[in-house]
Design a protein around this motif. Structure first.
Motif, PDB file in Angstrom:
ATOM      1  N   SER A  46     -12.417  -3.570  -0.077  1.00 25.41           N
ATOM      2  CA  SER A  46     -11.108  -4.139   0.232  1.00 25.41           C
ATOM      3  C   SER A  46     -10.122  -3.661  -0.820  1.00 25.41           C
ATOM      4  O   SER A  46     -10.517  -3.129  -1.851  1.00 25.41           O
ATOM      5  N   ARG A  47      -8.858  -3.856  -0.538  1.00 28.55           N
ATOM      6  CA  ARG A  47      -7.836  -3.448  -1.498  1.00 28.55           C
ATOM      7  C   ARG A  47      -6.672  -4.422  -1.461  1.00 28.55           C
ATOM      8  O   ARG A  47      -6.406  -5.057  -0.433  1.00 28.55           O
ATOM      9  N   ASP A  48      -6.006  -4.511  -2.591  1.00 32.94           N
ATOM     10  CA  ASP A  48      -4.796  -5.305  -2.714  1.00 32.94           C
ATOM     11  C   ASP A  48      -3.731  -4.381  -3.282  1.00 32.94           C
ATOM     12  O   ASP A  48      -3.713  -4.122  -4.499  1.00 32.94           O
ATOM     13  N   ASN A  49      -2.898  -3.857  -2.427  1.00 30.74           N
ATOM     14  CA  ASN A  49      -1.908  -2.883  -2.878  1.00 30.74           C
ATOM     15  C   ASN A  49      -0.870  -3.508  -3.813  1.00 30.74           C
ATOM     16  O   ASN A  49      -0.286  -2.818  -4.645  1.00 30.74           O
ATOM     17  N   ALA A  50      -0.657  -4.788  -3.686  1.00 29.15           N
ATOM     18  CA  ALA A  50       0.285  -5.453  -4.587  1.00 29.15           C
ATOM     19  C   ALA A  50      -0.254  -5.502  -6.011  1.00 29.15           C
ATOM     20  O   ALA A  50       0.514  -5.547  -6.970  1.00 29.15           O
ATOM     21  N   LYS A  51      -1.576  -5.491  -6.131  1.00 27.01           N
ATOM     22  CA  LYS A  51      -2.210  -5.541  -7.448  1.00 27.01           C
ATOM     23  C   LYS A  51      -2.762  -4.178  -7.876  1.00 27.01           C
ATOM     24  O   LYS A  51      -3.393  -4.072  -8.923  1.00 27.01           O
ATOM     25  N   ASN A  52      -2.550  -3.165  -7.044  1.00 29.74           N
ATOM     26  CA  ASN A  52      -3.069  -1.823  -7.357  1.00 29.74           C
ATOM     27  C   ASN A  52      -4.565  -1.853  -7.645  1.00 29.74           C
ATOM     28  O   ASN A  52      -5.054  -1.220  -8.581  1.00 29.74           O
ATOM     29  N   THR A  53      -5.292  -2.593  -6.832  1.00 26.03           N
ATOM     30  CA  THR A  53      -6.708  -2.800  -7.096  1.00 26.03           C
ATOM     31  C   THR A  53      -7.519  -2.645  -5.820  1.00 26.03           C
ATOM     32  O   THR A  53      -7.096  -3.093  -4.751  1.00 26.03           O
ATOM     33  N   VAL A  54      -8.672  -2.024  -5.972  1.00 24.23           N
ATOM     34  CA  VAL A  54      -9.634  -1.931  -4.877  1.00 24.23           C
ATOM     35  C   VAL A  54     -10.920  -2.606  -5.341  1.00 24.23           C
ATOM     36  O   VAL A  54     -11.269  -2.569  -6.526  1.00 24.23           O
ATOM     37  N   TYR A  55     -11.595  -3.239  -4.407  1.00 26.02           N
ATOM     38  CA  TYR A  55     -12.787  -4.021  -4.726  1.00 26.02           C
ATOM     39  C   TYR A  55     -13.980  -3.534  -3.902  1.00 26.02           C
ATOM     40  O   TYR A  55     -13.831  -2.987  -2.817  1.00 26.02           O
TER      41      TYR A  55
END
Length: 121
Positions: free
Chosen positions: A71-80
């Motif tokens: 998954s990814r959170d583009n607002a946090k610039n993070t992929v999990y």
């Protein structure tokens, strides 16, 4: 230019769960497809999962399909990468990568330094 830093690795018992994260720097993170690879000692690096820049499409290796979720959170610039029902054979250094196209055979332009995941039996 994108810099990637993985975190969240560690030691977990077989059957347990772990989530590794990859924080990206740079303003264009949301335009990159992201992927996770892993490499165990003495083996070649292998594809684990990938996600398109929108997050709408995901790809998984057969070895982890059904047990892992990218998954990814583009607002946090993070992929999990959430991994469940871990097995000793999941032990490896896990790397995140960024590229223009998602998929197991795609070329990725940027790589992180890796985070160690060890699954004990």
């Amino acid at each position: 230019q994108v810099q990637l830093v993985e975190s969240g690795g560690g030691l977990v018992q077989a059957g347990g769960s772990l989530r590794v994260s990859c924080a990206a720097s740079g303003r264009t993170f949301s335009s990159y497809a992201m992927a996770w690879f892993r490499q165990a000692p003495g083996t070649e690096r292998e594809f684990v999962a990938a996600i398109t820049w929108t997050g709408n499409f995901k790809y998984y290796a057969d070895s982890t399909k059904g047990r892992s979720t990218i998954s990814r959170d583009n607002a946090k610039n993070t992929v999990y990468l959430q991994m469940n029902s871990l097995k000793p054979e999941d032990t490896a250094v896990y790397y995140c990568a960024a590229g223009r196209i998602a998929g197991p055979a795609a070329g990725y332009d940027y790589w992180g330094q890796g985070t160690q995941v060890t699954v004990s039996s």
